[in-house]
Design a protein around this motif. Sequence first.
Motif, PDB file in Angstrom:
ATOM      1  N   VAL A   1    -125.286   2.838 -55.724  1.00 25.40           N
ATOM      2  CA  VAL A   1    -125.263   1.388 -55.502  1.00 25.40           C
ATOM      3  C   VAL A   1    -126.414   0.994 -54.579  1.00 25.40           C
ATOM      4  N   ILE A   2    -126.523   1.688 -53.467  1.00 26.71           N
ATOM      5  CA  ILE A   2    -127.556   1.370 -52.472  1.00 26.71           C
ATOM      6  C   ILE A   2    -128.949   1.547 -53.071  1.00 26.71           C
ATOM      7  N   GLU A   3    -129.140   2.633 -53.809  1.00 28.92           N
ATOM      8  CA  GLU A   3    -130.441   2.902 -54.414  1.00 28.92           C
ATOM      9  C   GLU A   3    -130.850   1.796 -55.379  1.00 28.92           C
ATOM     10  N   CYS A   4    -129.932   1.387 -56.237  1.00 27.37           N
ATOM     11  CA  CYS A   4    -130.255   0.335 -57.218  1.00 27.37           C
ATOM     12  C   CYS A   4    -130.430  -1.018 -56.534  1.00 27.37           C
TER      13      CYS A   4
ATOM     14  N   ALA B   1    -124.440  -2.593 -43.146  1.00 28.84           N
ATOM     15  CA  ALA B   1    -123.563  -3.514 -43.877  1.00 28.84           C
ATOM     16  C   ALA B   1    -123.541  -4.872 -43.197  1.00 28.84           C
ATOM     17  N   LEU B   2    -123.433  -4.884 -41.878  1.00 32.49           N
ATOM     18  CA  LEU B   2    -123.395  -6.144 -41.138  1.00 32.49           C
ATOM     19  C   LEU B   2    -124.717  -6.900 -41.261  1.00 32.49           C
ATOM     20  N   GLU B   3    -125.811  -6.163 -41.324  1.00 28.84           N
ATOM     21  CA  GLU B   3    -127.118  -6.804 -41.525  1.00 28.84           C
ATOM     22  C   GLU B   3    -127.160  -7.538 -42.857  1.00 28.84           C
ATOM     23  N   ASP B   4    -126.662  -6.901 -43.923  1.00 26.00           N
ATOM     24  CA  ASP B   4    -126.610  -7.568 -45.237  1.00 26.00           C
ATOM     25  C   ASP B   4    -125.672  -8.767 -45.201  1.00 26.00           C
ATOM     26  N   ILE B   5    -124.537  -8.613 -44.538  1.00 20.45           N
ATOM     27  CA  ILE B   5    -123.587  -9.721 -44.418  1.00 20.45           C
ATOM     28  C   ILE B   5    -124.234 -10.908 -43.716  1.00 20.45           C
ATOM     29  N   ASN B   6    -124.935 -10.648 -42.614  1.00 13.64           N
ATOM     30  CA  ASN B   6    -125.569 -11.737 -41.876  1.00 13.64           C
ATOM     31  C   ASN B   6    -126.665 -12.414 -42.684  1.00 13.64           C
ATOM     32  N   ASN B   7    -127.394 -11.656 -43.475  1.00 13.82           N
ATOM     33  CA  ASN B   7    -128.389 -12.279 -44.348  1.00 13.82           C
ATOM     34  C   ASN B   7    -127.719 -13.192 -45.361  1.00 13.82           C
ATOM     35  N   TRP B   8    -126.606 -12.754 -45.932  1.00 18.66           N
ATOM     36  CA  TRP B   8    -125.864 -13.615 -46.865  1.00 18.66           C
ATOM     37  C   TRP B   8    -125.429 -14.887 -46.160  1.00 18.66           C
ATOM     38  N   ILE B   9    -124.861 -14.756 -44.965  1.00 25.31           N
ATOM     39  CA  ILE B   9    -124.353 -15.914 -44.226  1.00 25.31           C
ATOM     40  C   ILE B   9    -125.485 -16.888 -43.893  1.00 25.31           C
ATOM     41  N   VAL B  10    -126.588 -16.364 -43.395  1.00 17.24           N
ATOM     42  CA  VAL B  10    -127.717 -17.220 -42.987  1.00 17.24           C
ATOM     43  C   VAL B  10    -128.156 -18.124 -44.128  1.00 17.24           C
TER      44      VAL B  10
ATOM     45  N   CYS C   1    -122.863  -6.090 -52.970  1.00 11.46           N
ATOM     46  CA  CYS C   1    -122.604  -4.749 -53.512  1.00 11.46           C
ATOM     47  C   CYS C   1    -123.134  -3.698 -52.550  1.00 11.46           C
ATOM     48  N   ARG C   2    -124.352  -3.927 -52.052  1.00 10.86           N
ATOM     49  CA  ARG C   2    -124.960  -2.958 -51.139  1.00 10.86           C
ATOM     50  C   ARG C   2    -124.192  -2.887 -49.829  1.00 10.86           C
ATOM     51  N   ALA C   3    -123.778  -4.034 -49.305  1.00 10.79           N
ATOM     52  CA  ALA C   3    -123.025  -4.044 -48.052  1.00 10.79           C
ATOM     53  C   ALA C   3    -121.735  -3.246 -48.185  1.00 10.79           C
ATOM     54  N   GLU C   4    -121.042  -3.434 -49.293  1.00 13.49           N
ATOM     55  CA  GLU C   4    -119.798  -2.689 -49.523  1.00 13.49           C
ATOM     56  C   GLU C   4    -120.078  -1.193 -49.617  1.00 13.49           C
ATOM     57  N   ALA C   5    -121.135  -0.833 -50.301  1.00  9.90           N
ATOM     58  CA  ALA C   5    -121.477   0.588 -50.442  1.00  9.90           C
ATOM     59  C   ALA C   5    -121.862   1.200 -49.099  1.00  9.90           C
ATOM     60  N   TYR C   6    -122.575   0.448 -48.251  1.00  9.46           N
ATOM     61  CA  TYR C   6    -122.894   0.947 -46.916  1.00  9.46           C
ATOM     62  C   TYR C   6    -121.621   1.307 -46.145  1.00  9.46           C
ATOM     63  N   VAL C   7    -120.605   0.456 -46.254  1.00  8.80           N
ATOM     64  CA  VAL C   7    -119.359   0.692 -45.517  1.00  8.80           C
ATOM     65  C   VAL C   7    -118.645   1.936 -46.033  1.00  8.80           C
ATOM     66  N   LEU C   8    -118.614   2.106 -47.356  1.00 13.87           N
ATOM     67  CA  LEU C   8    -117.784   3.149 -47.964  1.00 13.87           C
ATOM     68  C   LEU C   8    -118.515   4.469 -48.180  1.00 13.87           C
TER      69      LEU C   8
ATOM     70  N   SER D   1    -120.596   7.971 -47.381  1.00 13.17           N
ATOM     71  CA  SER D   1    -120.261   9.029 -46.425  1.00 13.17           C
ATOM     72  C   SER D   1    -120.859   8.769 -45.059  1.00 13.17           C
ATOM     73  N   GLN D   2    -121.937   7.988 -44.986  1.00 12.83           N
ATOM     74  CA  GLN D   2    -122.564   7.673 -43.697  1.00 12.83           C
ATOM     75  C   GLN D   2    -121.830   6.550 -42.953  1.00 12.83           C
ATOM     76  N   HIS D   3    -121.004   5.764 -43.687  1.00 11.94           N
ATOM     77  CA  HIS D   3    -120.274   4.634 -43.083  1.00 11.94           C
ATOM     78  C   HIS D   3    -121.210   3.809 -42.199  1.00 11.94           C
ATOM     79  N   ASN D   4    -122.246   3.277 -42.808  1.00 11.16           N
ATOM     80  CA  ASN D   4    -123.282   2.580 -42.054  1.00 11.16           C
ATOM     81  C   ASN D   4    -122.874   1.123 -41.835  1.00 11.16           C
ATOM     82  N   TYR D   5    -122.041   0.917 -40.812  1.00 12.02           N
ATOM     83  CA  TYR D   5    -121.516  -0.417 -40.541  1.00 12.02           C
ATOM     84  C   TYR D   5    -122.617  -1.390 -40.117  1.00 12.02           C
ATOM     85  N   GLU D   6    -123.585  -0.915 -39.375  1.00 15.98           N
ATOM     86  CA  GLU D   6    -124.652  -1.800 -38.907  1.00 15.98           C
ATOM     87  C   GLU D   6    -125.494  -2.319 -40.068  1.00 15.98           C
TER      88      GLU D   6
END
Length: 523
Positions: A232-235, A388-397, A372-379, A381-386
């Motif tokens: 997901v992240i790669e695509c 994911a939050l960066e993508d979320i904030n871009n969506w919100i902005v 899609c990418r934000a969700e994949a970041y969370v889930l 194996s790296q659980h990259n919450y930061e």
Amino acid sequence: MKKNIITLTFITSLFALASCSDFLDTVPDNRIDIDGADKFAPLLVSAYPTKLPMLMGEMSSDNVMDNGAQFDDMLLQEQLYLWEDPTGNDDDSPYGLWEACYNAIASANQALEGMDALGNPDNVKAQRGEALICRAYSHFLLANIFCMPYNPQTADQHLGIPYCKTTEKEVFVNYERGTLAQTYEQIAADIEEGLPLISDASYSVLKYHFNKKAANAFAARFYLYYQKWDQVIECADRVIGNNPGTSLRHWEEDFGELSLVSDVVSQYTSEKKVANLLISTAFSESGYVTGPWDIYKRYGHGQEIYKHQTIDTYGPWSVRGGLMMANFIISVLQKNPFPKITTFFEYTDKANNIGYAHTVVVPFTTDETILCRAEAYVLSSQHNYEKALEDINNWIVYHSVISEDEGADLTLEALNSFYDALPYEPALVNTVADRSLKKKLNPEGFTVNAGTEENLIQLILQLRRLEGLQEGLRWYDLKRYGIEFSHNRAGNVPIVLTKDDPRRAIQLPPDVINAGMKANPRN
């Protein structure tokens, strides 16, 4: 699991026979004779389905409510809302989708066989990539409507859909429905072969085809449903890159000066907008049912949902002034639509008001892909919450009223504070007080850890809900996360859809079942 065999006369209607009697009496042999590379591009125009599952998904989801028997509706709308097996042959029905997708698949297969016959020369590689992605896309649409959600632990026990890879030379053909695991494996194989072959240079009108970004956005969504988080992240990276501001829709800039509905919807579906990756036309009344039209108002995105669960609700997405889309909700209070689907009517008999409803929609956007990418970041194996939050904030902005250089980004602390304080919504909602933005998650085949991880997923699912309003995308998220919810019924007890309810797989068209294909199970 037993493999289910069918003599599927219905599928072979996709070979453009002149009439039903011709179909029954004649072996289909009137296909295009492909004798050169120049024939593939015109053929692949018909490899895109002319009907889409928007209405099926939307009416089945928690985006709609029963506004009361005093309002009008159509039979299909009611059957979908009550999770009954649809019986008609409307454009928006299971029959319409089944027929349109297998028609599109047949065109893709015919092109692929023609390329094979020519020895797959280099000058048709791009067309081969498009044909493979188109074939995967139609099967993906069918699987997510007519099958249970993908779960790697149970997918080999659930029914799939027939995966057609060849054109037919006989009238009566045996097909295996197979398993959901097999269906997803074959979709993945087509994507993996086709994706590297896509070339934007092969298209004269880029956004009406699976160009590179659109194909990668489709792949990102497919891998999300397939639970392949790294893919997901790669695509998604190929679609968005590291600077989302250059590709996301800027809502205030795009819509801030507009007032007419026609201008808003034209801007939303414009091929000039970088955020719009693929634009599709379809025969559908979905725009009339969910859009700013004063008809079909019984089952819709009513005030109770609009004010307490979607657009007009305060949440972490409100940190920059609120959603810009809230400024354009048309005053059909039983639907509360943002004008995002272009709808027009083609008259075949104007005197008698007979014709076809058409829509123009945007199946893939950068705005949905970043989620899609934000969700994949969370889930992952790296659980990259930061990340994911960066993508979320871009969506919100870029969805907000306040411009990007004002306000403050959402923090994990603020996110946790908001969701930790919320009660879970019960599966059976009796009153508006029961409604909540926090759902009990019962994910199919993966785990969501309590705390920050779950709170991020709760928010991402909410943003996906907002992004996909009227398009039916919410239905697939409800399935993937096993979210139990209810539909109210005016004057009656609400009905509940549990996480294991077999009605999460919409029933196959009656014609297909009558032809011998195994129906989806029902309790």
